[in-house]
Scaffold this active site. Sequence first.
Site, PDB file in Angstrom:
ATOM      1  N   TRP A   1      -3.728  -1.763  -1.417  1.00 47.89           N
ATOM      2  CA  TRP A   1      -3.788  -3.064  -2.101  1.00 47.89           C
ATOM      3  C   TRP A   1      -4.376  -4.000  -1.050  1.00 47.89           C
ATOM      4  O   TRP A   1      -3.742  -4.268  -0.034  1.00 47.89           O
ATOM      5  CB  TRP A   1      -2.387  -3.515  -2.523  1.00 47.89           C
ATOM      6  CG  TRP A   1      -2.424  -4.743  -3.396  1.00 47.89           C
ATOM      7  CD1 TRP A   1      -2.574  -4.795  -4.747  1.00 47.89           C
ATOM      8  CD2 TRP A   1      -2.345  -6.096  -2.962  1.00 47.89           C
ATOM      9  NE1 TRP A   1      -2.566  -6.078  -5.192  1.00 47.89           N
ATOM     10  CE2 TRP A   1      -2.445  -6.916  -4.121  1.00 47.89           C
ATOM     11  CE3 TRP A   1      -2.210  -6.728  -1.727  1.00 47.89           C
ATOM     12  CZ2 TRP A   1      -2.402  -8.298  -4.075  1.00 47.89           C
ATOM     13  CZ3 TRP A   1      -2.163  -8.108  -1.674  1.00 47.89           C
ATOM     14  CH2 TRP A   1      -2.268  -8.878  -2.833  1.00 47.89           C
TER      15      TRP A   1
ATOM     16  N   HIS B   1       8.555 -33.321 -23.926  1.00 49.81           N
ATOM     17  CA  HIS B   1       8.207 -34.124 -22.734  1.00 49.81           C
ATOM     18  C   HIS B   1       6.795 -33.801 -22.251  1.00 49.81           C
ATOM     19  O   HIS B   1       6.487 -33.965 -21.079  1.00 49.81           O
ATOM     20  CB  HIS B   1       9.238 -33.865 -21.628  1.00 49.81           C
ATOM     21  CG  HIS B   1      10.623 -34.257 -22.024  1.00 49.81           C
ATOM     22  ND1 HIS B   1      11.042 -35.558 -22.116  1.00 49.81           N
ATOM     23  CD2 HIS B   1      11.665 -33.498 -22.435  1.00 49.81           C
ATOM     24  CE1 HIS B   1      12.291 -35.605 -22.528  1.00 49.81           C
ATOM     25  NE2 HIS B   1      12.705 -34.366 -22.721  1.00 49.81           N
TER      26      HIS B   1
ATOM     27  N   CYS C   1       0.868  -1.178   0.000  1.00 50.99           N
ATOM     28  CA  CYS C   1       0.000   0.000   0.000  1.00 50.99           C
ATOM     29  C   CYS C   1       0.905   1.228   0.000  1.00 50.99           C
ATOM     30  O   CYS C   1       2.101   1.136   0.199  1.00 50.99           O
ATOM     31  CB  CYS C   1      -0.868   0.034   1.255  1.00 50.99           C
ATOM     32  SG  CYS C   1      -1.885  -1.415   1.449  1.00 50.99           S
TER      33      CYS C   1
ATOM     34  N   ARG D   1       1.838   1.418  -5.907  1.00 53.99           N
ATOM     35  CA  ARG D   1       2.002   0.450  -4.816  1.00 53.99           C
ATOM     36  C   ARG D   1       0.693  -0.248  -4.473  1.00 53.99           C
ATOM     37  O   ARG D   1       0.685  -1.229  -3.734  1.00 53.99           O
ATOM     38  CB  ARG D   1       2.553   1.138  -3.575  1.00 53.99           C
ATOM     39  CG  ARG D   1       3.893   1.815  -3.748  1.00 53.99           C
ATOM     40  CD  ARG D   1       4.280   2.573  -2.490  1.00 53.99           C
ATOM     41  NE  ARG D   1       4.383   1.670  -1.379  1.00 53.99           N
ATOM     42  CZ  ARG D   1       5.509   1.019  -1.052  1.00 53.99           C
ATOM     43  NH1 ARG D   1       6.591   1.198  -1.771  1.00 53.99           N
ATOM     44  NH2 ARG D   1       5.553   0.198  -0.034  1.00 53.99           N
TER      45      ARG D   1
ATOM     46  N   LYS E   1       3.479  -2.767  -7.007  1.00 54.36           N
ATOM     47  CA  LYS E   1       4.898  -2.736  -7.376  1.00 54.36           C
ATOM     48  C   LYS E   1       5.765  -3.440  -6.350  1.00 54.36           C
ATOM     49  O   LYS E   1       6.741  -4.080  -6.687  1.00 54.36           O
ATOM     50  CB  LYS E   1       5.368  -1.280  -7.498  1.00 54.36           C
ATOM     51  CG  LYS E   1       6.819  -1.130  -7.923  1.00 54.36           C
ATOM     52  CD  LYS E   1       7.090  -1.757  -9.281  1.00 54.36           C
ATOM     53  CE  LYS E   1       8.518  -1.624  -9.708  1.00 54.36           C
ATOM     54  NZ  LYS E   1       8.813  -2.387 -10.943  1.00 54.36           N
TER      55      LYS E   1
ATOM     56  N   LYS F   1       6.196 -11.061 -18.185  1.00 49.31           N
ATOM     57  CA  LYS F   1       5.837  -9.713 -18.668  1.00 49.31           C
ATOM     58  C   LYS F   1       4.479  -9.739 -19.360  1.00 49.31           C
ATOM     59  O   LYS F   1       3.601  -8.932 -19.098  1.00 49.31           O
ATOM     60  CB  LYS F   1       6.907  -9.195 -19.626  1.00 49.31           C
ATOM     61  CG  LYS F   1       8.219  -8.829 -19.003  1.00 49.31           C
ATOM     62  CD  LYS F   1       8.226  -7.518 -18.278  1.00 49.31           C
ATOM     63  CE  LYS F   1       7.978  -7.499 -16.841  1.00 49.31           C
ATOM     64  NZ  LYS F   1       8.648  -8.275 -15.885  1.00 49.31           N
TER      65      LYS F   1
ATOM     66  N   GLU G   1      11.052 -14.786 -18.264  1.00 52.45           N
ATOM     67  CA  GLU G   1      10.793 -13.356 -18.029  1.00 52.45           C
ATOM     68  C   GLU G   1       9.818 -12.820 -19.065  1.00 52.45           C
ATOM     69  O   GLU G   1       8.901 -12.066 -18.746  1.00 52.45           O
ATOM     70  CB  GLU G   1      12.116 -12.597 -18.048  1.00 52.45           C
ATOM     71  CG  GLU G   1      12.018 -11.095 -17.929  1.00 52.45           C
ATOM     72  CD  GLU G   1      11.287 -10.616 -16.679  1.00 52.45           C
ATOM     73  OE1 GLU G   1      11.029 -11.419 -15.769  1.00 52.45           O
ATOM     74  OE2 GLU G   1      10.929  -9.421 -16.646  1.00 52.45           O
TER      75      GLU G   1
ATOM     76  N   ASN H   1       0.327   0.220   6.292  1.00 52.63           N
ATOM     77  CA  ASN H   1       0.814  -0.683   5.240  1.00 52.63           C
ATOM     78  C   ASN H   1       1.440  -1.880   5.944  1.00 52.63           C
ATOM     79  O   ASN H   1       2.343  -1.720   6.753  1.00 52.63           O
ATOM     80  CB  ASN H   1       1.860   0.019   4.364  1.00 52.63           C
ATOM     81  CG  ASN H   1       2.466  -0.927   3.344  1.00 52.63           C
ATOM     82  OD1 ASN H   1       1.824  -1.910   2.958  1.00 52.63           O
ATOM     83  ND2 ASN H   1       3.696  -0.668   2.938  1.00 52.63           N
ATOM     84  N   GLY H   2       0.945  -3.068   5.657  1.00 52.46           N
ATOM     85  CA  GLY H   2       1.493  -4.274   6.278  1.00 52.46           C
ATOM     86  C   GLY H   2       0.372  -5.220   6.666  1.00 52.46           C
ATOM     87  O   GLY H   2      -0.772  -5.049   6.245  1.00 52.46           O
TER      88      GLY H   2
ATOM     89  N   GLU I   1       1.474 -10.504 -16.821  1.00 53.71           N
ATOM     90  CA  GLU I   1       1.111  -9.579 -15.738  1.00 53.71           C
ATOM     91  C   GLU I   1       0.525  -8.262 -16.238  1.00 53.71           C
ATOM     92  O   GLU I   1      -0.107  -7.545 -15.475  1.00 53.71           O
ATOM     93  CB  GLU I   1       2.300  -9.306 -14.823  1.00 53.71           C
ATOM     94  CG  GLU I   1       3.455  -8.567 -15.436  1.00 53.71           C
ATOM     95  CD  GLU I   1       4.537  -8.259 -14.403  1.00 53.71           C
ATOM     96  OE1 GLU I   1       4.216  -7.995 -13.237  1.00 53.71           O
ATOM     97  OE2 GLU I   1       5.709  -8.287 -14.779  1.00 53.71           O
TER      98      GLU I   1
HETATM   99  C1  AGP Z   1       7.906  -8.167 -12.131  1.00 54.69           C
HETATM  100  O1  AGP Z   1       7.524  -7.534 -13.334  1.00 54.69           O
HETATM  101  C2  AGP Z   1       6.816  -8.138 -11.088  1.00 54.69           C
HETATM  102  N1  AGP Z   1       6.357  -6.851 -10.849  1.00 54.69           N
HETATM  103  C3  AGP Z   1       7.184  -8.920  -9.846  1.00 54.69           C
HETATM  104  O2  AGP Z   1       7.367 -10.263 -10.219  1.00 54.69           O
HETATM  105  C4  AGP Z   1       8.461  -8.476  -9.103  1.00 54.69           C
HETATM  106  O3  AGP Z   1       9.606  -8.771  -9.880  1.00 54.69           O
HETATM  107  C5  AGP Z   1       8.546  -9.256  -7.794  1.00 54.69           C
HETATM  108  O4  AGP Z   1       7.434  -8.918  -7.007  1.00 54.69           O
HETATM  109  C6  AGP Z   1       9.834  -8.976  -7.007  1.00 54.69           C
HETATM  110  O5  AGP Z   1       9.872  -7.621  -6.647  1.00 54.69           O
HETATM  111  P1  AGP Z   1      11.255  -7.026  -6.065  1.00 54.69           P
HETATM  112  O6  AGP Z   1      12.267  -7.159  -7.165  1.00 54.69           O
HETATM  113  O7  AGP Z   1      10.945  -5.616  -5.710  1.00 54.69           O
HETATM  114  O8  AGP Z   1      11.628  -7.864  -4.868  1.00 54.69           O
END
Ligand code: AGP
Length: 622
Positions: free
Chosen positions: A74, A518, A2, A27, A617, A499, A495, A100-101, A502
């Site tokens: 969030w 396989h 958050c 966030r 984020k 991308k 990766e 936040n938490g 998400e």
């Molecule tokens: C990546 O595009 C995502 N937003 C997510 O997987 C991110 O890499 C993951 O949450 C780790 O975040 P960090 O690198 O801040 O620890």
Amino acid sequence: MCGIVAYLGNKTARPILIEGLKRLEYRGYDSAGIALLENNDITVTKSAGRISNLEDCLTRDASNASLGIGHTRWATHGKPNTINAHPHQDYTGKIVVVHNGIIENYATLKKWLKTKDVPFVSETDSEVIANLIGYFYAEGNDKQGRKASGSTSKFEWAVQEALSELVGTYGLAIICKDYPDTLIGAKKGSPLILGVGEKEFIIASDASAIVEHTTQAIYLSDNEMAIATSEGFRTKTIDNVEVTKSLKEIEFSLEEIELADFDHYMLKEIYEQPTSIARCLGGRIDLKSSRVVLGGLQDILRDLTKTKRIILTACGTAWHAALVGEFLFEQLARIPAEVEYASEFRYRNPIIEEGTIVIAISQSGETADTLAAIEQAKERGATVLGVVNVVGSTIARTTDAGVYLRVGPEIGVASTKAFTAQVAVLTMLAIELGRRRHLSNEYAYTLLKELATIHEKIPPILAQTDHIKEIAKANIDKENWLFLGRGLNYPVALEGALKLKEISYIHAEGLPAAEMKHGPIALITDDMPAVFIATKCSQYDKIIGNIEEVRARGGKTIVVATEGDENIKQYADHLITVPDTNEYLQPMINAIPLQLLAYHAAVLRGHDVDKPRNLAKSVTVE
Ligand code: AGP
């Protein structure tokens, strides 16, 4: 997960809170709210959805309040609706909190408060914090019935009493109706920074909400609180022990968090990569001595060189970078390495023998699972390094040593420039360790010379953005994609899949290309694009064979290949070319077309690229 922002100063708080929340919206964006204290009254306004909804709810009357707190959420406990939105006001109406938490013992505390006839209106754990402070403040007794004591104000005392009962994590900003000149912040396991300006204070989850007001900040540590008044600020532990905190310079500027001429932060950050990789590598490659100079690791390079095993731990995109690191540590430095999902590592009672080095990788430096994995590693005697982007973040301050990415704030939820920088740092480290062990100086020089200018190979990829957009458009109706690569291109495939998933919400899976036969090859139809990362490498002929296997079954192929490779054209329904470089350095390059592919697919599907649904984020809760 958050965003918190709070203001006390000589300006009007409301616009500062709203602007700060907009900078923190990445966030979390399920709901938002602010509370303003003016004329000894607290006004709380909150709404489900984006901050723009909150703005629509705010009264048109001017507010002269110079003290307020705000929150963008969030959701963890309770649906993302208005009732559960922050700020939360206690049952007496005197205390207001943004949090936040996660409070793990909130149910027990809620039950106890209900035995004291304290009413609740929301499903959240955060409301328990507000009511607990409110209860201690109203009663003046602690949980055992003991009277408030000591020199602190009743407000500070009530906050300390409540915090001492909490199990879990918090970043908090708190105000009290009876103290119109006091703003309290407290931290445990979630980020919180106190910006110190000219007669004003801003508390926020990260510096992006502070930097336009001041670049001087106090970074609270766990179990610490800050009390700001018009007289100045004090810092102490939640057990009421004064602590001295030095002001630190916030190391990025406003323009780094502005959108500039781009439609989205993600696109801006993709296009930043020639610069961001150059900044990440800058001053760290010494070609004269074929060495890498990583200031943060100088004191432990000897241990690193002698280490028997390297464990890399991370989440999401950072985990993919860790996979590249594993490959490079083994290939270039001949050091056994393995990669662990932090979320798994933290619960697996891992075996960590003498001489093990753990490397935690995290853009935000606040990911709860990665933090917990670090604690597990430290408890077992490992030396733990951090590869982190956010300066002063919790992981940066918790690890024994580390390397900053130095790519500036990454706002887009989908990580791009941080990924290529994480790979760059791990590549530098693998070369340096290799040079200290088995790698010849000549080969180390060859790699470092190429690495030092690798950023120059990115613009030709960015120049293909319209072509890549056409490829995305041609496949935009496909609901399932495969991403396939071998060797170092396997983590790149993972990766690329993440991308796409998400931000476009298309289901995508990354696999080692050889794994197709396989099982997964049963999936192939012309309705499932197969993206192959097939640049020149030691397994080039093998990947061609994998492409043929897919095409023989009617699969459509999107191929990322080396510029000038005429042979591969016959195997590609869509072709994206990238400049050639040393195989060990190719991942930094090969990821970029996949970032653009995902970006264009998400835009074409009409999604909010920078704030994809259900995501945030920084995942600061488990
Ligand atoms: C990546 O595009 C995502 N937003 C997510 O997987 C991110 O890499 C993951 O949450 C780790 O975040 P960090 O690198 O801040 O620890």
